[in-house]
Design a protein around this motif. Structure first.
Motif, PDB file in Angstrom:
ATOM      1  N   ILE A   1       1.483   2.291  -4.067  1.00 27.97           N
ATOM      2  CA  ILE A   1       2.599   1.872  -4.761  1.00 27.97           C
ATOM      3  C   ILE A   1       3.048   2.960  -5.478  1.00 27.97           C
ATOM      4  O   ILE A   1       4.395   3.120  -5.874  1.00 27.97           O
ATOM      5  N   GLN A   2       2.295   3.899  -5.894  1.00 29.38           N
ATOM      6  CA  GLN A   2       2.684   5.174  -6.470  1.00 29.38           C
ATOM      7  C   GLN A   2       3.740   6.097  -5.725  1.00 29.38           C
ATOM      8  O   GLN A   2       4.616   6.417  -6.129  1.00 29.38           O
ATOM      9  N   ASP A   3       2.906   6.166  -4.448  1.00 29.89           N
ATOM     10  CA  ASP A   3       4.110   7.025  -3.549  1.00 29.89           C
ATOM     11  C   ASP A   3       5.481   6.351  -3.357  1.00 29.89           C
ATOM     12  O   ASP A   3       6.477   7.253  -3.551  1.00 29.89           O
ATOM     13  N   ILE A   4       5.524   5.151  -3.362  1.00 27.39           N
ATOM     14  CA  ILE A   4       6.763   4.447  -2.980  1.00 27.39           C
ATOM     15  C   ILE A   4       7.703   4.573  -3.964  1.00 27.39           C
ATOM     16  O   ILE A   4       8.946   4.577  -4.235  1.00 27.39           O
ATOM     17  N   ILE A   5       7.039   4.161  -5.454  1.00 29.31           N
ATOM     18  CA  ILE A   5       7.842   4.200  -6.600  1.00 29.31           C
ATOM     19  C   ILE A   5       8.427   5.751  -6.880  1.00 29.31           C
ATOM     20  O   ILE A   5       9.474   6.098  -7.349  1.00 29.31           O
TER      21      ILE A   5
ATOM     22  N   THR B   1      -7.807   1.116  -3.192  1.00 27.57           N
ATOM     23  CA  THR B   1      -6.577   1.814  -2.350  1.00 27.57           C
ATOM     24  C   THR B   1      -6.042   0.636  -1.445  1.00 27.57           C
ATOM     25  O   THR B   1      -4.700   0.610  -1.369  1.00 27.57           O
ATOM     26  N   GLU B   2      -6.874  -0.399  -1.212  1.00 27.05           N
ATOM     27  CA  GLU B   2      -6.067  -1.378  -0.450  1.00 27.05           C
ATOM     28  C   GLU B   2      -5.217  -1.956  -1.179  1.00 27.05           C
ATOM     29  O   GLU B   2      -4.135  -2.539  -0.730  1.00 27.05           O
ATOM     30  N   GLN B   3      -5.429  -2.427  -2.381  1.00 30.61           N
ATOM     31  CA  GLN B   3      -4.685  -3.327  -3.356  1.00 30.61           C
ATOM     32  C   GLN B   3      -3.376  -2.668  -3.668  1.00 30.61           C
ATOM     33  O   GLN B   3      -2.359  -3.122  -3.595  1.00 30.61           O
ATOM     34  N   SER B   4      -3.456  -1.365  -3.646  1.00 33.67           N
ATOM     35  CA  SER B   4      -2.431  -0.482  -4.080  1.00 33.67           C
ATOM     36  C   SER B   4      -1.318  -0.330  -2.958  1.00 33.67           C
ATOM     37  O   SER B   4      -0.192  -0.475  -3.048  1.00 33.67           O
ATOM     38  N   GLU B   5      -1.805  -0.346  -1.585  1.00 33.87           N
ATOM     39  CA  GLU B   5      -1.198  -0.478  -0.319  1.00 33.87           C
ATOM     40  C   GLU B   5      -0.578  -1.653  -0.343  1.00 33.87           C
ATOM     41  O   GLU B   5       0.560  -1.744  -0.088  1.00 33.87           O
ATOM     42  N   GLN B   6      -1.191  -2.706  -0.613  1.00 35.70           N
ATOM     43  CA  GLN B   6      -0.617  -4.098  -0.544  1.00 35.70           C
ATOM     44  C   GLN B   6       0.487  -4.203  -1.546  1.00 35.70           C
ATOM     45  O   GLN B   6       1.491  -5.110  -1.240  1.00 35.70           O
ATOM     46  N   LEU B   7       0.240  -3.702  -2.756  1.00 36.83           N
ATOM     47  CA  LEU B   7       1.319  -3.639  -3.710  1.00 36.83           C
ATOM     48  C   LEU B   7       2.539  -3.127  -3.214  1.00 36.83           C
ATOM     49  O   LEU B   7       3.665  -3.316  -3.394  1.00 36.83           O
ATOM     50  N   ALA B   8       2.458  -2.103  -2.528  1.00 38.56           N
ATOM     51  CA  ALA B   8       3.580  -1.289  -2.087  1.00 38.56           C
ATOM     52  C   ALA B   8       4.083  -1.945  -0.861  1.00 38.56           C
ATOM     53  O   ALA B   8       5.523  -2.142  -0.769  1.00 38.56           O
ATOM     54  N   THR B   9       3.459  -2.916  -0.087  1.00 37.64           N
ATOM     55  CA  THR B   9       4.216  -3.365   0.809  1.00 37.64           C
ATOM     56  C   THR B   9       5.052  -4.735   0.279  1.00 37.64           C
ATOM     57  O   THR B   9       6.112  -5.149   0.722  1.00 37.64           O
TER      58      THR B   9
END
Length: 350
Positions: A200-204, A321-329
């Motif tokens: 999510i940090q990458d996407i934001i 890491t998985e939670q952050s990626e799920q948030l990004a999705t």
């Protein structure tokens, strides 16, 4: 002066990205079918790796489309072509070799589409280049897949014609060709990853970088029409970004970021929407317009600094890491929905 695109041309690039996504989904379906039909372990292994790459790259394409900010439908000609190819792939009219041959042609089409979009972005402006940057990963991997498919086709073709196996030394030549590609495409190789999505940090941060680039382009222009075009993109990007954060990110971080700090983020974005609407009602040719945009840019800058320092730290310390990626999705999904709503309201989507 940096070139810009009017909405019609911007939408045309969005449609080309939609074409790529539709073809990417077909590539995935083909590779799943090839795995069911192949009785060669080495060829199956290569198709399995391609499938994993293509499934990951479908997510990359979603990211590119959302970052670009234009939701479109594939061209009718592409849709018809895909329907025809699906029937051929699922039927018995083509041999396995012929199906893989058609697949290689699709890979070539993806490569050329990706490169064309990349070259078009270079002519448009820094904000578009930034949005479609992740496309480089797909371009490289599709080019590498082409080289592997040439080897597969040689093996299958010789078997079909002679009933015998080809010289397995071809795999070495394929690897040499792929190594040469690394030199051509350079840093694109380093962008590959086993992650299912960006965090999510990458996407934001991608959103933040894009809007900062748009602000720079706006202030560098003295053409009221170009200024209006840049502001129009800033307006849409910030609005969609804020909605996605308020629906997905802020509720998720509130328990560990704190009620007061989270409320501050909500309040800042509420005020930002007021400021954006005020600017939208102004004449971009007026001297006061850039003053208003400067106020908005400063407010956005303060908001970005808070998110990228304390909020990002809270996410790193409390999310896996998985939670952050799920948030990004989830974040991308909401952005996509909002972009589609805007496109329908503007009459750009049916």
């Amino acid at each position: 002066m940096v070139a810009t695109l009017d909405d019609t041309k911007r939408f045309a690039i969005g449609m080309k990205l939609a074409d790529m996504k539709a073809l990417q989904e077909l590539l995935i379906q083909n590779e799943q079918q090839f795995l069911r039909e192949s009785n060669d372990s080495e060829i199956s292994e290569r198709f399995q790796k391609m499938l994993e790459d293509d499934q990951k790259n479908l997510g990359v394409l979603d990211t590119v489309i959302v970052q670009y900010g234009v939701q479109a439908q594939p061209e009718q000609t592409i849709t018809k072509m895909i329907d025809t190819l699906k029937q051929l792939m699922q039927g018995s009219e083509l041999s396995f070799y012929e199906k893989v041959f058609q697949h290689e042609l699709l890979k070539h089409q993806q490569v050329m589409s990706g490169l064309t979009i990349h070259k078009a972005a270079q002519k448009v402006g820094a904000d578009v280049m930034m949005a479609i940057g992740p496309l480089n990963t797909i371009n490289f991997e599709n080019r590498a897949h082409q080289e592997q498919l040439k080897g597969v086709l040689e093996v299958l073709g010789v078997r079909e014609l002679t009933g015998q196996d080809a010289d397995q030394g071809i795999w070495g030549r394929v690897q040499d060709a792929m190594a040469a590609l690394s030199g051509v495409f350079g840093s694109a190789v380093t962008q590959t990853s086993d992650k299912t999505d960006m965090n999510i940090q990458d996407i934001i941060r991608l959103d933040h970088n894009k809007v900062n680039t748009l602000f720079t382009q706006l202030f560098a222009s003295n053409d009221p029409q170009k200024i209006q075009e840049y502001f129009g993109q800033i307006y849409k990007d910030l609005l969609v970004h804020s909605i996605a954060e308020e629906k997905v990110v802020y509720p998720a971080v509130r328990p560990f970021y704190g009620e007061d700090d989270t409320k501050e983020l909500y309040d800042e974005q509420a005020q930002l929407k007021v400021e954006l609407d005020q600017a939208k009602a102004m004449d971009p040719a007026s001297p006061q317009f850039k003053d208003k945009i400067k106020q908005i840019m400063d407010a956005v800058g303060d908001h970005i600094r808070q998110e990228e320092s304390t909020m990002f730290a809270a996410i790193r310390n409390n999310f896996s890491t998985e939670q952050s990626e799920q948030l990004a999705t989830q974040f991308k999904s909401v952005k996509s929905e909002e972009q589609q709503k805007m496109a329908k309201e503007a009459g750009m989507m049916k």
